[in-house]
Write an enzyme that holds these catalytic residues in place. Structure first.
Site, mmCIF file in Angstrom:
data_model
loop_
_atom_site.group_PDB
_atom_site.id
_atom_site.type_symbol
_atom_site.label_atom_id
_atom_site.label_comp_id
_atom_site.label_asym_id
_atom_site.label_seq_id
_atom_site.Cartn_x
_atom_site.Cartn_y
_atom_site.Cartn_z
ATOM 1 N N LYS A 188 6.583 53.816 37.061
ATOM 2 C CA LYS A 188 7.851 53.361 37.624
ATOM 3 C C LYS A 188 8.046 53.962 39.010
ATOM 4 O O LYS A 188 8.238 55.159 39.153
ATOM 5 C CB LYS A 188 9.043 53.771 36.752
ATOM 6 C CG LYS A 188 10.301 53.033 37.199
ATOM 7 C CD LYS A 188 11.588 53.706 36.827
ATOM 8 C CE LYS A 188 12.101 54.675 37.835
ATOM 9 N NZ LYS A 188 12.467 54.118 39.143
ATOM 10 N N GLY A 241 10.213 64.503 41.220
ATOM 11 C CA GLY A 241 11.570 64.189 41.674
ATOM 12 C C GLY A 241 12.435 65.433 41.605
ATOM 13 O O GLY A 241 11.927 66.562 41.617
ATOM 14 N N SER A 242 13.735 65.215 41.506
ATOM 15 C CA SER A 242 14.659 66.353 41.570
ATOM 16 C C SER A 242 14.649 67.146 40.251
ATOM 17 O O SER A 242 14.320 66.605 39.193
ATOM 18 C CB SER A 242 16.068 65.835 41.848
ATOM 19 O OG SER A 242 16.483 65.026 40.772
ATOM 20 N N THR A 243 15.061 68.388 40.337
ATOM 21 C CA THR A 243 15.100 69.238 39.143
ATOM 22 C C THR A 243 16.095 68.712 38.097
ATOM 23 O O THR A 243 15.753 68.667 36.910
ATOM 24 C CB THR A 243 15.386 70.696 39.545
ATOM 25 O OG1 THR A 243 14.257 71.150 40.310
ATOM 26 C CG2 THR A 243 15.563 71.604 38.343
ATOM 27 N N GLU A 263 7.084 67.834 38.481
ATOM 28 C CA GLU A 263 6.980 68.420 39.824
ATOM 29 C C GLU A 263 8.339 68.201 40.466
ATOM 30 O O GLU A 263 8.680 67.082 40.824
ATOM 31 C CB GLU A 263 5.827 67.727 40.570
ATOM 32 C CG GLU A 263 5.241 68.586 41.649
ATOM 33 C CD GLU A 263 6.011 68.448 42.932
ATOM 34 O OE1 GLU A 263 6.880 69.307 43.195
ATOM 35 O OE2 GLU A 263 5.755 67.469 43.643
ATOM 36 N N CYS A 297 9.298 68.199 48.822
ATOM 37 C CA CYS A 297 9.755 69.194 47.841
ATOM 38 C C CYS A 297 9.366 70.599 48.281
ATOM 39 O O CYS A 297 10.048 71.563 47.968
ATOM 40 C CB CYS A 297 9.203 68.865 46.465
ATOM 41 S SG CYS A 297 7.444 68.586 46.476
ATOM 42 N N GLU A 395 18.808 73.008 47.368
ATOM 43 C CA GLU A 395 17.860 72.115 48.041
ATOM 44 C C GLU A 395 18.639 71.021 48.780
ATOM 45 O O GLU A 395 19.461 70.330 48.198
ATOM 46 C CB GLU A 395 16.922 71.477 47.012
ATOM 47 C CG GLU A 395 15.884 70.578 47.658
ATOM 48 C CD GLU A 395 14.851 70.050 46.672
ATOM 49 O OE1 GLU A 395 15.248 69.627 45.570
ATOM 50 O OE2 GLU A 395 13.657 70.058 47.023
HETATM 51 P P1 ADP Z 1 16.683 61.170 43.869
HETATM 52 O O1 ADP Z 1 17.986 61.623 43.262
HETATM 53 O O2 ADP Z 1 16.377 61.814 45.139
HETATM 54 O O3 ADP Z 1 16.509 59.680 43.915
HETATM 55 P P2 ADP Z 1 15.347 61.523 41.370
HETATM 56 O O4 ADP Z 1 14.704 62.739 40.857
HETATM 57 O O5 ADP Z 1 16.613 61.101 40.690
HETATM 58 O O6 ADP Z 1 15.552 61.728 42.904
HETATM 59 O O7 ADP Z 1 14.320 60.292 41.317
HETATM 60 C C1 ADP Z 1 12.942 60.396 41.196
HETATM 61 C C2 ADP Z 1 12.453 59.318 40.255
HETATM 62 O O8 ADP Z 1 13.059 59.509 38.984
HETATM 63 C C3 ADP Z 1 12.830 57.890 40.662
HETATM 64 O O9 ADP Z 1 11.778 57.015 40.327
HETATM 65 C C4 ADP Z 1 14.047 57.609 39.820
HETATM 66 O O10 ADP Z 1 14.268 56.240 39.587
HETATM 67 C C5 ADP Z 1 13.680 58.325 38.543
HETATM 68 N N1 ADP Z 1 14.829 58.664 37.681
HETATM 69 C C6 ADP Z 1 16.088 58.960 38.054
HETATM 70 N N2 ADP Z 1 16.857 59.232 36.976
HETATM 71 C C7 ADP Z 1 16.066 59.122 35.889
HETATM 72 C C8 ADP Z 1 16.260 59.296 34.473
HETATM 73 N N3 ADP Z 1 17.428 59.640 33.980
HETATM 74 N N4 ADP Z 1 15.201 59.105 33.670
HETATM 75 C C9 ADP Z 1 13.995 58.782 34.161
HETATM 76 N N5 ADP Z 1 13.749 58.585 35.464
HETATM 77 C C10 ADP Z 1 14.759 58.756 36.334
#
Ligand code: ADP
Length: 495
Positions: A188, A241-243, A263, A297, A395
């Protein structure tokens, strides 16, 4: 609904952009809501993309499971490697197009996308193409009457959730090692930047990969990503992605105890000692926070400078920042910095800047948005920051740096480690003994000595503490995408 649109890129390249889901080597419509993908430099819509529902996730997982069991895990490892080589060659052929696509929906300078992201993606596919038939187990001596050996076997269906900051490169980091090890993939991409991942599926078809080995589901994180992380027939989730999102994914993955690699975020420090080569330190500290619009990151967003060279460092840092203050549209010549990814990120970064001002940090440069249109932010330097400030603790994921001074080695190590994160750290000194002692004491998954931001496909990438779990790249990714099976053989027919 159409499944593709013809796009003319600002640099003259034309191509056909798929706009729906890729399941079992077919383009299929998405059952969830559509979403817009924007050009962050102009705020204009590029295209509307179909989103994957939980039913679509199910379809993709079924296809991936079938491909895993009947095909991909059964073929010779060298054959899997040959497929990855084909993909690598197609990436090389289309590198200008893919870099343009990443620049378009991410906002990053086209030259950076071409020379950094695409170069890396090509190398990563080549590296794991070569690694596919070199995954080995071991034999272990237990007793003369017994033989024990350990095999590394694939995990199965891997869900992969990637971010928007390096769209195609993150795809490569995830897809290549997973496939090399014999897994199949449901990926995804981030909703802001799904375009190059969808284009990649055309390369998957052209390379002749069996159906179901790679499936790509564009969609919103809380719908598509969440359904993937929760799915009972997914064996692993690899996430960048984010923590906070990493935590959600870890919770979702708990239902069937999925293998996970996370990560996540960072608040990485740079330390400049009094004996550092100041010109080099300034150069690396600048690129460490300002490259990729500060959206890395591992960005070194806190800089600690020894008090004896602090003022000199600040003057030089402002000079270098001024020289690189070339902001603009991703396809303009000679720019260093493009737009931030989105309106939300721009607003978030500006609110951090306001917090820095309110908390009494000294604003040396920038501190505002750039221009009236597009999600641009001026490179921003705060000095004289203190450890309790929000801009030092959290961050930001933008071109904003917090600089302060220190007196002793012990003090600066304590400050560096006083963070929930532990992704990376940089240090600058000409004293070789000190360099290695400090490197040892820093709580970080990656340490750079007299450098910043280095990464290489052969070297593990990942963090300590809340920066993540597991490692990507190199041999470590082969471990992350396999599980070991111990086989005990009784050689003694009498016992
Ligand atoms: P940002 O907030 O900077 O967009 P995220 O960590 O939320 O960073 O996003 C990184 C990835 O995780 C994206 O592909 C996003 O669609 C996906 N994502 C966001 N929320 C969820 C969730 N609850 N479950 C699974 N994937 C998610």
């Amino acid at each position: 609904m159409t499944s593709s649109v013809r796009i003319s890129l600002p640099n003259g390249i034309q191509y056909t952009q798929p706009t729906c889901l890729f399941i079992d080597n077919k383009w299929v419509p998405g059952d969830s809501d559509t979403f817009s993908v924007l050009n962050p430099a102009s705020e204009d819509e590029i295209v509307t993309i179909q989103g994957a529902s939980s039913t679509n996730v199910d379809q993709a997982v079924i296809a991936a499971r079938r491909a895993f069991e009947g095909v991909w895990s059964e073929i010779a490892a060298s054959e899997r490697g040959a497929f990855l080589y084909k993909i690598a060659e197609l990436i090389k052929r289309d590198r200008e197009l893919i870099a343009s696509i990443d620049a378009l929906d991410n906002g990053k300078p086209y030259t950076a996308a071409l020379n950094i992201d695409l170069d890396e993606a090509w190398n990563v596919f080549r590296y794991y193409a070569g690694a596919a038939d070199k995954i080995t187990g071991q034999t272990i001596e237990t007793s003369p009457a017994k033989l024990a050996y350990v095999m590394q076997e694939p995990l199965g269906v891997c869900g992969q959730i990637i971010p928007w900051n390096y769209p195609f490169m993150m795809l490569a980091w995830k897809v290549a090692p997973a496939l090399a090890c014999g897994n199949t993939v449901v990926l995804k991409p981030a909703e802001q930047t799904p375009l190059s991942a969808l284009y990649f599926c055309e390369l998957v078809l052209e390379a002749g990969l069996p159906a179901g080995v790679v499936n790509v589901l564009p969609g919103i994180g809380s719908i598509t990503g969440s359904a993937l992380a929760l799915h009972e027939d997914v064996d692993k989730i690899a996430f960048t992605g984010s923590t906070p999102t990493g935590r959600e994914i870890m919770k979702a993955a708990a239902s069937n105890l999925k293998n996970i690699t996370l990560e996540c975020g960072g608040k990485s420090p740079s330390v400049v000692f009094e004996d550092a080569d100041l010109e080099q330190a300034v150069k690396w500290c600048h690129s460490g926070i300002m490259d990729n619009q500060g959206q890395i990151c591992t960005s070194t967003s806190r800089i600690y400078v020894h008090e004896s060279v602090y003022d000199d460092f600040l003057t030089r840092f402002v000079d270098v920042t001024k020289k690189h203050d070339k902001i603009g549209d991703q396809f303009s010549e000679g720019i260093y910095q493009g737009a931030q990814i989105s309106d939300i990120q721009q607003q978030r970064i500006l609110s951090f800047i306001e917090a820095g001002k309110k908390d009494g940090a000294r604003l040396l440069y920038g501190g505002t948005r750039h221009g009236q249109k597009g999600y641009f932010i001026k490179p921003t330097i705060f000095a004289d920051t203190t450890e309790s400030m929000k801009i030092v603790r959290e961050e930001i994921f933008g071109p904003v740096v917090a600089i302060s001074k220190f007196s002793t080695q012990g003090e600066v190590i304590r400050k560096c480690n006083d963070s929930p994160y532990g992704l990376a750290a940089a240090l600058f000194t000409e004293n070789v003994r000190r360099a290695h002692i400090v490197a040892r004491k820093l709580q970080a998954g990656m340490v750079w000595i007299n450098s910043s931001g280095d990464s290489h496909y052969g070297i593990p990438f990942g963090g300590y503490k809340s920066s993540g779990i597991g490692r990507e790249l190199g041999q470590y990714a082969l471990d992350a995408y396999t599980q070991s099976k111990a086989v005990h053989v009784n050689l003694d027919s009498a016992s």
